[in-house]
Design a protein around this motif. Sequence first.
Motif, PDB file in Angstrom:
ATOM      1  N   LEU A  30       0.837  -1.209   0.000  1.00 19.73           N
ATOM      2  CA  LEU A  30       0.000   0.000   0.000  1.00 19.73           C
ATOM      3  C   LEU A  30       0.868   1.254   0.000  1.00 19.73           C
ATOM      4  CD1 LEU A  30      -2.613  -1.519   2.326  1.00 19.73           C
ATOM      5  CD2 LEU A  30      -3.210  -0.427   0.177  1.00 19.73           C
ATOM      6  N   PHE A  31       1.982   1.204   0.720  1.00 24.69           N
ATOM      7  CA  PHE A  31       2.931   2.309   0.699  1.00 24.69           C
ATOM      8  C   PHE A  31       3.573   2.445  -0.678  1.00 24.69           C
ATOM      9  CE2 PHE A  31       7.548   3.185   1.031  1.00 24.69           C
ATOM     10  CZ  PHE A  31       7.480   4.544   1.317  1.00 24.69           C
ATOM     11  N   LEU A  32       4.041   1.333  -1.236  1.00 25.31           N
ATOM     12  CA  LEU A  32       4.722   1.369  -2.525  1.00 25.31           C
ATOM     13  C   LEU A  32       3.772   1.725  -3.663  1.00 25.31           C
ATOM     14  CD1 LEU A  32       7.037  -1.731  -2.002  1.00 25.31           C
ATOM     15  CD2 LEU A  32       7.714   0.675  -2.019  1.00 25.31           C
ATOM     16  N   SER A  33       2.480   1.489  -3.465  1.00 30.69           N
ATOM     17  CA  SER A  33       1.486   1.943  -4.443  1.00 30.69           C
ATOM     18  C   SER A  33       1.253   3.441  -4.319  1.00 30.69           C
ATOM     19  CB  SER A  33       0.163   1.200  -4.242  1.00 30.69           C
ATOM     20  OG  SER A  33       0.326  -0.179  -4.429  1.00 30.69           O
ATOM     21  N   ALA A  34       1.205   3.926  -3.088  1.00 28.66           N
ATOM     22  CA  ALA A  34       0.928   5.349  -2.867  1.00 28.66           C
ATOM     23  C   ALA A  34       2.000   6.234  -3.472  1.00 28.66           C
ATOM     24  CB  ALA A  34       0.796   5.637  -1.369  1.00 28.66           C
ATOM     25  N   VAL A  35       3.268   5.798  -3.413  1.00 26.50           N
ATOM     26  CA  VAL A  35       4.344   6.632  -3.955  1.00 26.50           C
ATOM     27  C   VAL A  35       4.358   6.622  -5.475  1.00 26.50           C
ATOM     28  CG1 VAL A  35       5.764   6.399  -1.893  1.00 26.50           C
ATOM     29  CG2 VAL A  35       6.067   4.770  -3.764  1.00 26.50           C
ATOM     30  N   LYS A  36       3.535   5.782  -6.081  1.00 23.55           N
ATOM     31  CA  LYS A  36       3.373   5.774  -7.533  1.00 23.55           C
ATOM     32  C   LYS A  36       2.042   6.405  -7.940  1.00 23.55           C
ATOM     33  CE  LYS A  36       6.197   1.585  -7.996  1.00 23.55           C
ATOM     34  NZ  LYS A  36       6.722   1.684  -6.621  1.00 23.55           N
ATOM     35  N   LEU A  37       0.955   5.937  -7.338  1.00 20.02           N
ATOM     36  CA  LEU A  37      -0.369   6.456  -7.694  1.00 20.02           C
ATOM     37  C   LEU A  37      -0.507   7.926  -7.329  1.00 20.02           C
ATOM     38  CD1 LEU A  37      -1.068   3.428  -8.075  1.00 20.02           C
ATOM     39  CD2 LEU A  37      -3.301   3.941  -7.094  1.00 20.02           C
ATOM     40  N   GLY A  38      -0.022   8.301  -6.143  1.00 22.57           N
ATOM     41  CA  GLY A  38      -0.179   9.684  -5.708  1.00 22.57           C
ATOM     42  C   GLY A  38       0.352  10.685  -6.716  1.00 22.57           C
ATOM     43  N   PRO A  39       1.643  10.619  -7.072  1.00 23.31           N
ATOM     44  CA  PRO A  39       2.178  11.586  -8.036  1.00 23.31           C
ATOM     45  C   PRO A  39       1.627  11.405  -9.445  1.00 23.31           C
ATOM     46  CG  PRO A  39       3.844   9.960  -7.436  1.00 23.31           C
ATOM     47  CD  PRO A  39       2.699   9.776  -6.495  1.00 23.31           C
ATOM     48  N   ALA A  40       1.370  10.163  -9.857  1.00 28.22           N
ATOM     49  CA  ALA A  40       0.856   9.933 -11.210  1.00 28.22           C
ATOM     50  C   ALA A  40      -0.530  10.556 -11.376  1.00 28.22           C
ATOM     51  CB  ALA A  40       0.805   8.442 -11.506  1.00 28.22           C
ATOM     52  N   LEU A  41      -1.397  10.357 -10.390  1.00 32.00           N
ATOM     53  CA  LEU A  41      -2.746  10.927 -10.465  1.00 32.00           C
ATOM     54  C   LEU A  41      -2.717  12.437 -10.299  1.00 32.00           C
ATOM     55  CD1 LEU A  41      -4.654   8.209  -8.409  1.00 32.00           C
ATOM     56  CD2 LEU A  41      -4.670   8.513 -10.894  1.00 32.00           C
ATOM     57  N   ALA A  42      -1.850  12.927  -9.441  1.00 37.02           N
ATOM     58  CA  ALA A  42      -1.731  14.378  -9.276  1.00 37.02           C
ATOM     59  C   ALA A  42      -1.322  15.027 -10.582  1.00 37.02           C
ATOM     60  CB  ALA A  42      -0.711  14.697  -8.180  1.00 37.02           C
ATOM     61  N   ALA A  43      -0.459  14.355 -11.353  1.00 36.98           N
ATOM     62  CA  ALA A  43       0.005  14.903 -12.623  1.00 36.98           C
ATOM     63  C   ALA A  43      -1.042  14.786 -13.726  1.00 36.98           C
ATOM     64  CB  ALA A  43       1.288  14.187 -13.050  1.00 36.98           C
ATOM     65  N   GLY A  44      -2.072  13.946 -13.517  1.00 36.42           N
ATOM     66  CA  GLY A  44      -3.114  13.779 -14.517  1.00 36.42           C
ATOM     67  C   GLY A  44      -3.013  12.505 -15.323  1.00 36.42           C
ATOM     68  N   CYS A  45      -2.117  11.584 -14.932  1.00 33.29           N
ATOM     69  CA  CYS A  45      -2.001  10.304 -15.620  1.00 33.29           C
ATOM     70  C   CYS A  45      -3.125   9.368 -15.208  1.00 33.29           C
ATOM     71  CB  CYS A  45      -0.656   9.652 -15.284  1.00 33.29           C
ATOM     72  SG  CYS A  45       0.778  10.592 -15.826  1.00 33.29           S
ATOM     73  N   THR A  46      -3.247   8.259 -15.914  1.00 32.38           N
ATOM     74  CA  THR A  46      -4.099   7.156 -15.498  1.00 32.38           C
ATOM     75  C   THR A  46      -3.205   5.956 -15.223  1.00 32.38           C
ATOM     76  OG1 THR A  46      -4.481   6.535 -17.806  1.00 32.38           O
ATOM     77  CG2 THR A  46      -6.103   7.988 -16.761  1.00 32.38           C
ATOM     78  N   VAL A  47      -3.718   4.961 -14.483  1.00 28.13           N
ATOM     79  CA  VAL A  47      -2.851   3.936 -13.922  1.00 28.13           C
ATOM     80  C   VAL A  47      -3.465   2.546 -14.065  1.00 28.13           C
ATOM     81  CG1 VAL A  47      -1.645   3.140 -11.852  1.00 28.13           C
ATOM     82  CG2 VAL A  47      -1.976   5.596 -12.229  1.00 28.13           C
ATOM     83  N   VAL A  48      -2.613   1.584 -14.413  1.00 26.69           N
ATOM     84  CA  VAL A  48      -2.927   0.170 -14.236  1.00 26.69           C
ATOM     85  C   VAL A  48      -1.969  -0.343 -13.171  1.00 26.69           C
ATOM     86  CG1 VAL A  48      -3.063  -2.116 -15.280  1.00 26.69           C
ATOM     87  CG2 VAL A  48      -3.684  -0.092 -16.622  1.00 26.69           C
ATOM     88  N   LEU A  49      -2.515  -0.712 -12.042  1.00 27.73           N
ATOM     89  CA  LEU A  49      -1.717  -1.146 -10.892  1.00 27.73           C
ATOM     90  C   LEU A  49      -1.733  -2.669 -10.822  1.00 27.73           C
ATOM     91  CD1 LEU A  49      -0.211  -0.699  -8.184  1.00 27.73           C
ATOM     92  CD2 LEU A  49      -2.452  -0.429  -7.100  1.00 27.73           C
ATOM     93  N   LYS A  50      -0.540  -3.269 -10.916  1.00 26.82           N
ATOM     94  CA  LYS A  50      -0.436  -4.720 -10.776  1.00 26.82           C
ATOM     95  C   LYS A  50       0.082  -5.056  -9.388  1.00 26.82           C
ATOM     96  CE  LYS A  50       1.991  -8.895 -12.217  1.00 26.82           C
ATOM     97  NZ  LYS A  50       2.303  -9.206 -10.798  1.00 26.82           N
ATOM     98  N   ALA A  51      -0.762  -5.737  -8.621  1.00 28.87           N
ATOM     99  CA  ALA A  51      -0.348  -6.228  -7.311  1.00 28.87           C
ATOM    100  C   ALA A  51       0.429  -7.528  -7.490  1.00 28.87           C
ATOM    101  CB  ALA A  51      -1.576  -6.470  -6.435  1.00 28.87           C
ATOM    102  N   SER A  52       1.361  -7.777  -6.586  1.00 28.00           N
ATOM    103  CA  SER A  52       2.118  -9.020  -6.630  1.00 28.00           C
ATOM    104  C   SER A  52       1.180 -10.208  -6.452  1.00 28.00           C
ATOM    105  CB  SER A  52       3.173  -9.030  -5.521  1.00 28.00           C
ATOM    106  OG  SER A  52       3.767 -10.310  -5.405  1.00 28.00           O
ATOM    107  N   GLU A  53       1.518 -11.296  -7.123  1.00 29.02           N
ATOM    108  CA  GLU A  53       0.750 -12.523  -6.920  1.00 29.02           C
ATOM    109  C   GLU A  53       0.958 -13.094  -5.520  1.00 29.02           C
ATOM    110  OE1 GLU A  53       4.651 -13.639  -8.968  1.00 29.02           O
ATOM    111  OE2 GLU A  53       3.177 -12.012  -9.011  1.00 29.02           O
ATOM    112  N   GLU A  54       2.004 -12.632  -4.836  1.00 33.17           N
ATOM    113  CA  GLU A  54       2.229 -13.013  -3.443  1.00 33.17           C
ATOM    114  C   GLU A  54       1.536 -11.979  -2.544  1.00 33.17           C
ATOM    115  OE1 GLU A  54       3.626 -15.749  -2.784  1.00 33.17           O
ATOM    116  OE2 GLU A  54       4.971 -16.233  -4.444  1.00 33.17           O
ATOM    117  N   GLY A  55       0.394 -12.303  -2.022  1.00 34.41           N
ATOM    118  CA  GLY A  55      -0.272 -11.425  -1.066  1.00 34.41           C
ATOM    119  C   GLY A  55      -0.948 -10.204  -1.639  1.00 34.41           C
ATOM    120  N   PRO A  56      -1.789 -10.319  -2.676  1.00 32.08           N
ATOM    121  CA  PRO A  56      -2.397  -9.135  -3.285  1.00 32.08           C
ATOM    122  C   PRO A  56      -3.661  -8.617  -2.600  1.00 32.08           C
ATOM    123  CG  PRO A  56      -3.050 -11.083  -4.508  1.00 32.08           C
ATOM    124  CD  PRO A  56      -2.100 -11.560  -3.444  1.00 32.08           C
ATOM    125  N   ALA A  57      -4.121  -9.284  -1.555  1.00 36.37           N
ATOM    126  CA  ALA A  57      -5.426  -8.961  -0.969  1.00 36.37           C
ATOM    127  C   ALA A  57      -5.610  -7.483  -0.631  1.00 36.37           C
ATOM    128  CB  ALA A  57      -5.676  -9.828   0.260  1.00 36.37           C
TER     129      ALA A  57
END
Length: 489
Positions: A154-181
């Motif tokens: 969740l932390f490692l997603s926030a440091v990507k989604l936060g700035p990407a969305l702030a800049a106006g990008c769109t995102v496809v987020l792939k969670a690891s197959e190990e523990g994606p819940a």
Amino acid sequence: MMRRFQHYIDGAFEDGPAGFESLDPATGEAWAIMPEAREAEVDRAVRAAHRAFRAPDWAGLTASARAKLLHRLADLVERDASELAALETRDTGKIIRETRAQIAYVAEYYRYYAGLADKIEGAHLPIDKPDMEVWLRREPVGVVAAIVPWNSQLFLSAVKLGPALAAGCTVVLKASEEGPAPLLHFARLVHEAGFPAGVVNVLTGFGARCGAVLTSHPKVAHVAFTGGPDTARMVVRNSAENLARTSLELGGKSPFIVFADADLDSAANAQVSAIFAAAGQSCVAGSRLLVERSVKDAFLERLMAKARAVRIGAPDDPETEMGPLCTARQRDRIEEVIAASSAQGARLVTGGERVGEAGFYTTPAILDCSEAPEAPCVTTELFGPVLSVLAFDDEADALRLANGTDYGLAAGLFTTNLTRAHRMTRGLEAGVVWINTYRAVSPIAPFGGHGLSGHGREGGLAAALDYTTIKTVWLRTSDDPIPDPFVMR
């Protein structure tokens, strides 16, 4: 009955064409069914993100409107922090006391980037042509493929989604197959926050049928990846297909340097945090202890006592200090490297033993590598609670050992000598240097490394700018006829 999770693609929740079991690291037993994304699902998610990037309900939003959505997402993360923490603990084995604290702080990353959304500015150029006005626009790069590992996801997603969305990008987020819940649940918060369909898509799957398809997709403009160097090499090779930008936050073999004048009790506590917190499953784990020779034995005694006192137990118990490793594969690898290092002359001071019959537990291990400075435990990122110890004689020797790696992510430095701290900081080849502390992070501070630790930065304004591209605009202000068309202006 086992829980079932869904992907989030183009604003809707859906099952994958196939599913796979996720194991509880504390018991080794399956507890949930995860959807597996394959080529068709990845393609739909990327195309949805590409449509959303151009659609007026996202592209037409002002930066202030994007900021409001990010603030709303932060509030929802904060609201559901306990549930997210419980899911992360169940699916990855990270102890509940850490997941609760970390996820509560994740909300601050989204708030920080909400505040930056309307501060990503262009510039006016003092151009050398009197009949021209020239300015720069910073515009979003497009679709971002964000790929995160299971640890601190969740932390490692926030440091990507936060700035990407702030800049106006769109995102496809792939969670690891190990523990994606936790990330698959996080998608529900994105939906509730009111982001337009396709702006954020969340899925999980395996490398060849999901990750490779995502990173090479022709409509992906930027790949933001956190993981190991071997996978990063594949990501970079895949990005040759679409010429996407890459930002890579990779592993480390971080030195933890203790001088004789340091507060040894404080340094020992920090070293425990650096290598045994999160069971050592952290990219910044301080896995190489470099200690001044005159205090090595005394410092090692402190560490041995603290390592043996670490409370190992169920990760959902608030009293537990170290839970299991995420996978049996990781536990087995650590045991193999400890055995190989011992065979080369490293002395196992304590730990490295399995705990109990169920789950993937091991005790904190310390190896004195004075007689085996090239042992595998010294040179290999283990991603586990294994500390290698080397002695040094002076600053030059400490720097030689610290920089004697192809990684360059983080370093810790303990000394009460301020001028020495400055000298060492200049000499250390690391993207982050902590002085008299360790494992401190903030959304305000850039984070990242070089060499096998990757490139690019996450956190701070630098990360938001990384998701933009510069457009140069020329405006001719003269009403006179255009001069000679065959001469460049």
